[in-house]
Design a protein around this motif. Structure first.
Motif, PDB file in Angstrom:
ATOM      1  N   THR A 157     -43.949 -89.541 -15.219  1.00 38.58           N
ATOM      2  CA  THR A 157     -45.034 -89.782 -14.276  1.00 38.58           C
ATOM      3  C   THR A 157     -46.328 -89.192 -14.792  1.00 38.58           C
ATOM      4  O   THR A 157     -46.357 -88.375 -15.679  1.00 38.58           O
ATOM      5  CB  THR A 157     -44.705 -89.165 -12.908  1.00 38.58           C
ATOM      6  OG1 THR A 157     -44.574 -87.770 -13.067  1.00 38.58           O
ATOM      7  CG2 THR A 157     -43.451 -89.777 -12.340  1.00 38.58           C
ATOM      8  N   SER A 158     -47.402 -89.662 -14.186  1.00 36.22           N
ATOM      9  CA  SER A 158     -48.732 -89.215 -14.605  1.00 36.22           C
ATOM     10  C   SER A 158     -49.416 -88.513 -13.460  1.00 36.22           C
ATOM     11  O   SER A 158     -49.286 -88.873 -12.302  1.00 36.22           O
ATOM     12  CB  SER A 158     -49.571 -90.412 -15.063  1.00 36.22           C
ATOM     13  OG  SER A 158     -50.914 -90.035 -15.188  1.00 36.22           O
ATOM     14  N   PRO A 207     -50.184 -86.031  -4.593  1.00 33.65           N
ATOM     15  CA  PRO A 207     -51.189 -85.425  -5.482  1.00 33.65           C
ATOM     16  C   PRO A 207     -51.183 -86.010  -6.886  1.00 33.65           C
ATOM     17  O   PRO A 207     -52.246 -86.163  -7.507  1.00 33.65           O
ATOM     18  CB  PRO A 207     -50.798 -83.938  -5.496  1.00 33.65           C
ATOM     19  CG  PRO A 207     -50.036 -83.724  -4.249  1.00 33.65           C
ATOM     20  CD  PRO A 207     -49.305 -85.005  -3.976  1.00 33.65           C
ATOM     21  N   ASN A 208     -49.998 -86.338  -7.401  1.00 33.50           N
ATOM     22  CA  ASN A 208     -49.940 -86.882  -8.757  1.00 33.50           C
ATOM     23  C   ASN A 208     -50.106 -88.392  -8.788  1.00 33.50           C
ATOM     24  O   ASN A 208     -50.085 -88.998  -9.850  1.00 33.50           O
ATOM     25  CB  ASN A 208     -48.635 -86.482  -9.442  1.00 33.50           C
ATOM     26  CG  ASN A 208     -47.419 -86.909  -8.637  1.00 33.50           C
ATOM     27  OD1 ASN A 208     -47.542 -87.682  -7.685  1.00 33.50           O
ATOM     28  ND2 ASN A 208     -46.254 -86.400  -9.005  1.00 33.50           N
ATOM     29  N   GLY A 209     -50.265 -89.018  -7.615  1.00 30.87           N
ATOM     30  CA  GLY A 209     -50.495 -90.451  -7.561  1.00 30.87           C
ATOM     31  C   GLY A 209     -49.282 -91.301  -7.854  1.00 30.87           C
ATOM     32  O   GLY A 209     -49.393 -92.531  -7.926  1.00 30.87           O
ATOM     33  N   VAL A 210     -48.120 -90.701  -8.001  1.00 31.09           N
ATOM     34  CA  VAL A 210     -46.923 -91.478  -8.341  1.00 31.09           C
ATOM     35  C   VAL A 210     -46.494 -92.347  -7.167  1.00 31.09           C
ATOM     36  O   VAL A 210     -45.945 -93.438  -7.360  1.00 31.09           O
ATOM     37  CB  VAL A 210     -45.785 -90.538  -8.779  1.00 31.09           C
ATOM     38  CG1 VAL A 210     -44.464 -91.283  -8.886  1.00 31.09           C
ATOM     39  CG2 VAL A 210     -46.136 -89.891 -10.104  1.00 31.09           C
ATOM     40  N   THR A 262     -45.520 -97.908  -2.584  1.00 34.25           N
ATOM     41  CA  THR A 262     -45.868 -98.181  -3.976  1.00 34.25           C
ATOM     42  C   THR A 262     -45.455 -97.003  -4.847  1.00 34.25           C
ATOM     43  O   THR A 262     -45.749 -95.845  -4.518  1.00 34.25           O
ATOM     44  CB  THR A 262     -47.384 -98.429  -4.127  1.00 34.25           C
ATOM     45  OG1 THR A 262     -47.777 -99.501  -3.289  1.00 34.25           O
ATOM     46  CG2 THR A 262     -47.733 -98.762  -5.571  1.00 34.25           C
ATOM     47  N   PHE A 263     -44.780 -97.340  -5.943  1.00 33.69           N
ATOM     48  CA  PHE A 263     -44.355 -96.334  -6.910  1.00 33.69           C
ATOM     49  C   PHE A 263     -45.095 -96.608  -8.218  1.00 33.69           C
ATOM     50  O   PHE A 263     -44.937 -97.678  -8.822  1.00 33.69           O
ATOM     51  CB  PHE A 263     -42.842 -96.405  -7.139  1.00 33.69           C
ATOM     52  CG  PHE A 263     -42.033 -96.251  -5.875  1.00 33.69           C
ATOM     53  CD1 PHE A 263     -41.584 -95.006  -5.473  1.00 33.69           C
ATOM     54  CD2 PHE A 263     -41.740 -97.352  -5.077  1.00 33.69           C
ATOM     55  CE1 PHE A 263     -40.842 -94.858  -4.308  1.00 33.69           C
ATOM     56  CE2 PHE A 263     -41.002 -97.221  -3.918  1.00 33.69           C
ATOM     57  CZ  PHE A 263     -40.546 -95.962  -3.525  1.00 33.69           C
ATOM     58  N   ASN A 264     -45.950 -95.655  -8.636  1.00 33.67           N
ATOM     59  CA  ASN A 264     -46.699 -95.778  -9.883  1.00 33.67           C
ATOM     60  C   ASN A 264     -46.045 -94.887 -10.934  1.00 33.67           C
ATOM     61  O   ASN A 264     -45.935 -93.679 -10.747  1.00 33.67           O
ATOM     62  CB  ASN A 264     -48.155 -95.355  -9.679  1.00 33.67           C
ATOM     63  CG  ASN A 264     -48.848 -96.223  -8.642  1.00 33.67           C
ATOM     64  OD1 ASN A 264     -48.899 -97.430  -8.788  1.00 33.67           O
ATOM     65  ND2 ASN A 264     -49.362 -95.596  -7.589  1.00 33.67           N
ATOM     66  N   LEU A 314     -44.211-100.473  -8.826  1.00 31.53           N
ATOM     67  CA  LEU A 314     -43.250-101.214  -8.008  1.00 31.53           C
ATOM     68  C   LEU A 314     -43.660-101.102  -6.553  1.00 31.53           C
ATOM     69  O   LEU A 314     -43.925 -99.994  -6.059  1.00 31.53           O
ATOM     70  CB  LEU A 314     -41.837-100.659  -8.192  1.00 31.53           C
ATOM     71  CG  LEU A 314     -40.749-101.289  -7.299  1.00 31.53           C
ATOM     72  CD1 LEU A 314     -40.516-102.745  -7.704  1.00 31.53           C
ATOM     73  CD2 LEU A 314     -39.457-100.487  -7.380  1.00 31.53           C
ATOM     74  N   ARG A 315     -43.716-102.235  -5.862  1.00 33.18           N
ATOM     75  CA  ARG A 315     -44.149-102.253  -4.469  1.00 33.18           C
ATOM     76  C   ARG A 315     -43.046-102.847  -3.595  1.00 33.18           C
ATOM     77  O   ARG A 315     -42.506-103.913  -3.901  1.00 33.18           O
ATOM     78  CB  ARG A 315     -45.431-103.090  -4.320  1.00 33.18           C
ATOM     79  CG  ARG A 315     -46.610-102.538  -5.085  1.00 33.18           C
ATOM     80  CD  ARG A 315     -47.821-103.453  -5.040  1.00 33.18           C
ATOM     81  NE  ARG A 315     -47.578-104.751  -5.663  1.00 33.18           N
ATOM     82  CZ  ARG A 315     -47.644-104.970  -6.964  1.00 33.18           C
ATOM     83  NH1 ARG A 315     -47.925-103.975  -7.799  1.00 33.18           N
ATOM     84  NH2 ARG A 315     -47.430-106.174  -7.455  1.00 33.18           N
ATOM     85  N   LEU A 316     -42.745-102.157  -2.513  1.00 33.85           N
ATOM     86  CA  LEU A 316     -41.802-102.630  -1.495  1.00 33.85           C
ATOM     87  C   LEU A 316     -42.579-102.752  -0.195  1.00 33.85           C
ATOM     88  O   LEU A 316     -43.134-101.760   0.290  1.00 33.85           O
ATOM     89  CB  LEU A 316     -40.632-101.666  -1.343  1.00 33.85           C
ATOM     90  CG  LEU A 316     -39.835-101.356  -2.614  1.00 33.85           C
ATOM     91  CD1 LEU A 316     -38.770-100.313  -2.329  1.00 33.85           C
ATOM     92  CD2 LEU A 316     -39.215-102.627  -3.185  1.00 33.85           C
TER      93      LEU A 316
END
Length: 1020
Positions: free
Chosen positions: A27-28, A911-914, A963-965, A972-974
């Protein structure tokens, strides 16, 4: 879970395959940047200012040609939908996104069985002709031919919606406002976007299923999963030669599965209510799968039978009831089967700061279909000659032959009959194929530090091929009915060599596909091709005159200036083959009009950063237009003002004069003279008409009268002498008076729009922006198409208003029947596109944006968009009251605008935007029958008030997107739209309200239930 098409399952499988390894990526900590960008962009557009430096480039402000400048706020309210908003909805087309905006009158072509497949946009309650659609500030196409489906959803940076007149900036058609699609610029790399969504709905028993079951129609209850829609986009781009050459392109494929009416319990049949509060029933059709038979001679002439469904080859009376009459709409399209391919490319070459070449191209092909039952049609669809059957037909039982032939039963005699048969065979289809291209190109650049220029153009071509299901061959049906027994085998009398397949019309459930193929042969397929083209050349120059010292002594920024010239040509050609013209009439057309325009725009900061005047600014604009189809020039203008006493508060006002010239289609409808007969059976309302009325001498009893429908005073207002009132001379042949459409001049309509608003950015609550704007739109000489009933009904309803009654043009002898060769200037009821009094739209828009950081917990963003419509309607003539349809339906209130609607989206980001979760609340206010409005102007009189089905309660829809970044590369979006699976509200006689036979308003409500979506994006 069952998917109806392999392509849909394949798309879902591909998305899951791509998505699976993404979870293993690192993750970023910076993945929240896109959400921050979205929030900043929406705030910047909402205020009309440049975005903060950390978010990137300046914002293009819709509604002005002058580039955005720091500290300059837009004077007109703008609603923006960002790419993040769009992804959270996982739409398969852009109309789904726009239909959820309160400012837009929804138009769901995918859920409309009579759709031609084109996606159009209608702002306020004013129609698509008054909404100008732009892509990156340039026109999408012609008003008649444009299709917003050409715009790739995955490439949209944002959508700006400017409500109110903008004709002085963009030209004609921007009367209701502008919808500007801003595409993502300068794409680099490779990206794959995949979306798949479907409906997951629980069908519940209801009043529709009760009625359907009474007629033996199948009903669908319980869980249903259907309506799969796949959307796959590949985008690639690069920059070469130190970023001087930028090239990108995309290809997009979409597919939608058919959802027939029968798949929803709320549309198990078309629900009909007779009278104000009368009984409910289903629409019934004589095109039964049991076969409808009616003799046209002998003792049983005119009697209606069907073949006994029990297979005994006997006739039973036709009528409602199980296995008798048919459901005519069970397999109509609730969601149309659709397949679309979009492709396009974008390029720019910056030779120097002064010269940049640019160009783009968009192309699409869309095929959508609507099911039509396979039928043997009644003979009167072909003319007045009935079918013929031989009385020794081996398919006839003895009792059937006697019922049809009487004493001639068993002989070779031919007798006339009517047959209507819905064959148990695959449906036929109405097909629309829409194709289009849109190309732009030009040169732009800077001249020194003060000036910019842009010289370019747009060419758009939209072609529509309509291929309706064709009537079977009449003569072949007759051949197939003349059947003899040859060696114990029923055989056509014409012989097998002719390829004839005998028609067993006298038993239920005929499923002979060979017979269907035979009667469908020998018929030319019907086809109409319509082509709309736009040629648009424009040159614009902007200048910051503050660079030359032209600045108010109390301001820091100088006068900004924009000027332009424009040439625009719209062309429409329509050609139908002989088979199409034989069924649908009309004539081929080749229409065009062009306009030359010049415009100027000024932006003048007067005071800045002074005590009690943080900002004081005026803006102005002026445009001069000359159309070749109108002898007069016309002008449009705008005047805007901004006042900000402190940084936290901005007051704004905008006044516009906007004009819209008639489209080429409207010009043709206005000028082209065509004589026809009045539809239906309405006669001259001043002629004697036998009818029942209450007997004044005997309460509760009726008597027959031949009095005219209209009063003597109303008939006098149509130019009829009192001596002819009630005369049989006035009776129109076949009860159908002559209608003459055309022969009129359609002048440009003029709109005066006003907006007043306030923007609040309280410094003590960082991240909060609020705005409230009042809008008022009034269109004088409003253009519209009115049929003959507009004048006849209006004349009677108004008790002789000359505005309506002048549309009834009597001949010298008082009659209303004429031909083009006899008395072309009188003896008819007028129809066609004309100017009438005025249209009105008024209300308030509310927007809010709040972003707050929660420290180590993450970030919360909220956006609100609401609209209060206080007036939607107009006034037909100076003598008529204003018609306010806000919140009402029926009686001509067709835009179906609730008084209040809103959307509130709340997004939490880690916070990490994931990960982020976005929850949206969509509220649709109530709609009430105009009969219960209490307003006589829209039919709300006490005698018309209903006690059943008079109100649709407000509805709240809730949407959830997760949303999972992952690793800056995968997303990936559910998503679940209409999370709680709200069923559509039920409304009898829905076709009269929404032009849909699904017992609801599919454009306004989520009529198919819960929608589940899976989306995936990969960047390389």
């Amino acid at each position: 879970m069952v998917f109806r098409h392999s392509v849909s399952l394949g798309a879902l499988s591909a998305a899951l395959v791509f998505a699976t390894p993404a979870f293993a990526q690192q993750t970023s900590a910076d993945s929240s940047a896109s959400q921050d960008q979205s929030t900043a962009t929406r705030t910047a557009v909402m205020t009309g200012q440049a975005a903060p430096e950390e978010t990137g480039a300046d914002i293009m402000v819709t509604g002005t040609r002058i580039p955005s400048r720091p500290n300059i706020t837009a004077a007109a309210p703008i609603t923006s939908v960002t790419s993040a908003d769009i992804k959270a909805q996982s739409p398969s087309n852009i109309e789904e996104v726009l239909n959820r905006l309160p400012q837009i009158s929804p138009d769901s072509q995918q859920n409309y069985q009579d759709s031609d497949g084109r996606q159009r946009i209608k702002l306020r309650s004013l129609g698509f002709e008054r909404t100008l659609v732009l892509v990156d500030g340039k026109r999408l196409g012609t008003q008649n031919g444009e299709d917003a489906g050409i715009i790739p959803v995955s490439l949209i940076e944002r959508v700006d919606v400017l409500t109110g007149g903008a004709s002085s900036v963009y030209g004609s058609d921007a009367v209701a406002g502008v919808v500007n699609f801003i595409l993502k610029p300068d794409f680099k790399g490779i990206r794959v976007d995949a979306n798949y969504n479907f409906y997951n709905h629980i069908n519940r028993a209801n009043i529709v299923t009760d009625q359907a079951q009474k007629n033996g129609f199948p009903t669908n209850t319980g869980m249903v999963t259907d309506g799969g829609r796949a959307d796959l986009t590949l985008t690639a781009g690069t920059a070469l030669f130190d970023d001087k050459l930028k090239v990108s392109g995309f290809v997009n494929y979409k597919h939608a599965d058919l959802v027939p009416y029968g798949n929803r319990s709320t549309s198990a049949c078309q629900l009909i209510q007779t009278g104000k509060d009368g009984p409910l029933s289903c629409s019934l059709s004589s095109y039964s799968k049991s076969g409808y038979i009616s003799p046209r001679s002998g003792a049983n002439n005119g009697t209606a039978y069907i073949n006994n469904p029990d297979g005994t080859r006997t006739f039973v009376p036709y009528g409602p009831g199980p296995n008798n009459a048919a459901n005519p709409y069970d397999n109509y399209s609730y969601q149309r089967a659709d397949e679309r391919v979009n492709a396009g490319g974008f390029a720019s070459l910056k030779l120097s700061p002064e010269i940049e070449l640019y160009g783009s191209g968009l192309w699409f092909r869309d095929k959508s279909t609507n099911n039509v039952p396979t039928r043997v049609f009644a003979y009167n669809n072909y003319g007045s000659t009935p079918y013929q059957v031989n009385c020794n037909n081996p398919y006839l039982s003895g009792s059937q032959a006697t019922a049809l032939c009487g004493a001639a039963a068993g002989t070779s005699a031919l007798v006339p009959l009517d047959i209507r048969y819905r064959l148990n065979a695959p449906d036929l289809v109405d097909t629309y194929i829409n194709t289009g291209i849109r190309a732009t190109g030009g040169v732009r650049g800077k001249i020194g530090t003060a000036w910019t220029y842009d010289v370019g153009g747009v060419y758009a071509r939209n072609q529509q091929d309509w291929m309706p299901a064709t009537l079977p061959n009449f003569s072949r049906i007759n051949q197939a009915l003349n059947v003899v027994n040859v060696g114990g085998t029923p055989t056509c009398a014409v012989g097998a060599a002719a390829g004839c397949v005998p028609f067993d019309a006298f038993s239920a459930g005929n499923a002979n596909q060979a017979f269907v193929n035979f009667i469908s042969g020998g018929v030319d397929p019907e086809k109409q091709r319509t082509v709309n083209t736009l040629t648009n050349v424009l040159a614009n120059v902007t200048g910051d005159l503050g660079k030359y010292g032209i600045t108010s002594p109390f301001a820091e920024q100088g006068l900004a200036f924009a000027a332009g010239v424009e040439y625009r040509e719209d062309r429409l050609t329509s050609v139908g083959n002989a088979a199409f013209r034989a069924d649908y009439g009309g004539s081929d057309s080749n229409l065009s009009q062009h306009v030359w325009e010049g415009n100027i725009e000024l932006q003048a900061p007067l005071v800045q950063h002074k005590p009690l005047i943080e900002q004081l600014q005026v803006n102005g604009g002026f445009r001069l237009s000359k159309y070749n189809t109108n002898p007069d020039k016309f002008t449009t203008w705008k005047l805007e003002g901004l006042y900000s006493p402190v940084r936290d508060i901005v007051l704004r006002a905008s006044f516009n004069k906007a004009q819209r010239a008639p489209t080429v289609t409207e010009t043709y409808q206005a000028t082209n003279i065509n004589f026809s007969k009045q539809g239906g059976s309405q006669n001259d309302f001043c002629a004697p008409v036998p009818r029942l009325i209450a007997d004044p001498a005997r309460p509760g009893q009726t008597i027959t009268t031949t009095a005219p429908l209209a009063s003597q005073a109303v008939c006098r207002a149509t130019g009829l002498s009192d001596a002819l009132y009630g005369s049989a001379l006035l009776l129109c042949p076949d009860n159908q008076c002559t209608v003459r459409s055309g022969g009129f001049t359609a002048s440009p309509e003029t709109a005066y729009t006003q907006t007043y608003g306030i923007i609040l950015k309280p410094s003590f609550i960082p991240g909060l922006v609020l705005s409230v704007d009042r809008y008022r739109i009034k269109i004088n000489n409003s253009l519209g198409y009115n049929d003959d009933s507009y004048y006849t009904d209006g004349c009677m309803r108004s008790n002789g208003d000359p505005f309506f009654c002048s549309g009834i043009v009597r001949a010298a002898n008082g009659t209303l029947y004429a031909t083009a060769n006899t008395n072309p200037t009188s003896g008819f009821i007028r129809a066609g596109t004309t100017n009438y009094y005025f249209s009105i739209s008024r209300g308030y828009d509310f927007q809010g944006q709040y972003g707050v950081r929660l420290g180590s917990v993450g970030k919360l963003d909220m956006s609100f968009n609401g609209s209060l419509t206080t007036f939607a309607g107009g006034q037909d003539s100076p003598l008529q009251p204003q018609r306010n349809c806000a919140g009402y339906y029926g009686n001509g209130c067709s835009q179906l605008l609730p008084k209040w609607s809103h959307g509130l989206r709340t997004t939490y980001t880690t916070p990490n935007g994931v990960f982020n979760a976005s929850f949206n609340w969509r509220y649709v206010g109530s709609l009430t029958s105009a009969n219960n409005s209490g307003d006589p102007a829209i039919g709300g009189t006490p005698d018309r008030a209903q006690t059943t089905f008079y109100r649709i309660a407000p509805i709240s829809y809730f949407d959830l997107a997760l949303t999972f970044n992952i690793a800056k590369r995968y997303s990936l979006r559910l998503i679940s739209n209409n999370l709680l699976d709200k069923s559509a509200p039920i409304l009898p006689n829905s076709y009269d309200i929404s032009l849909a036979r699904s017992n609801t308003i599919p454009a306004r409500y989520d009529s198919l239930g819960r929608n589940i979506a899976i989306g995936f994006t990969a960047n390389f």
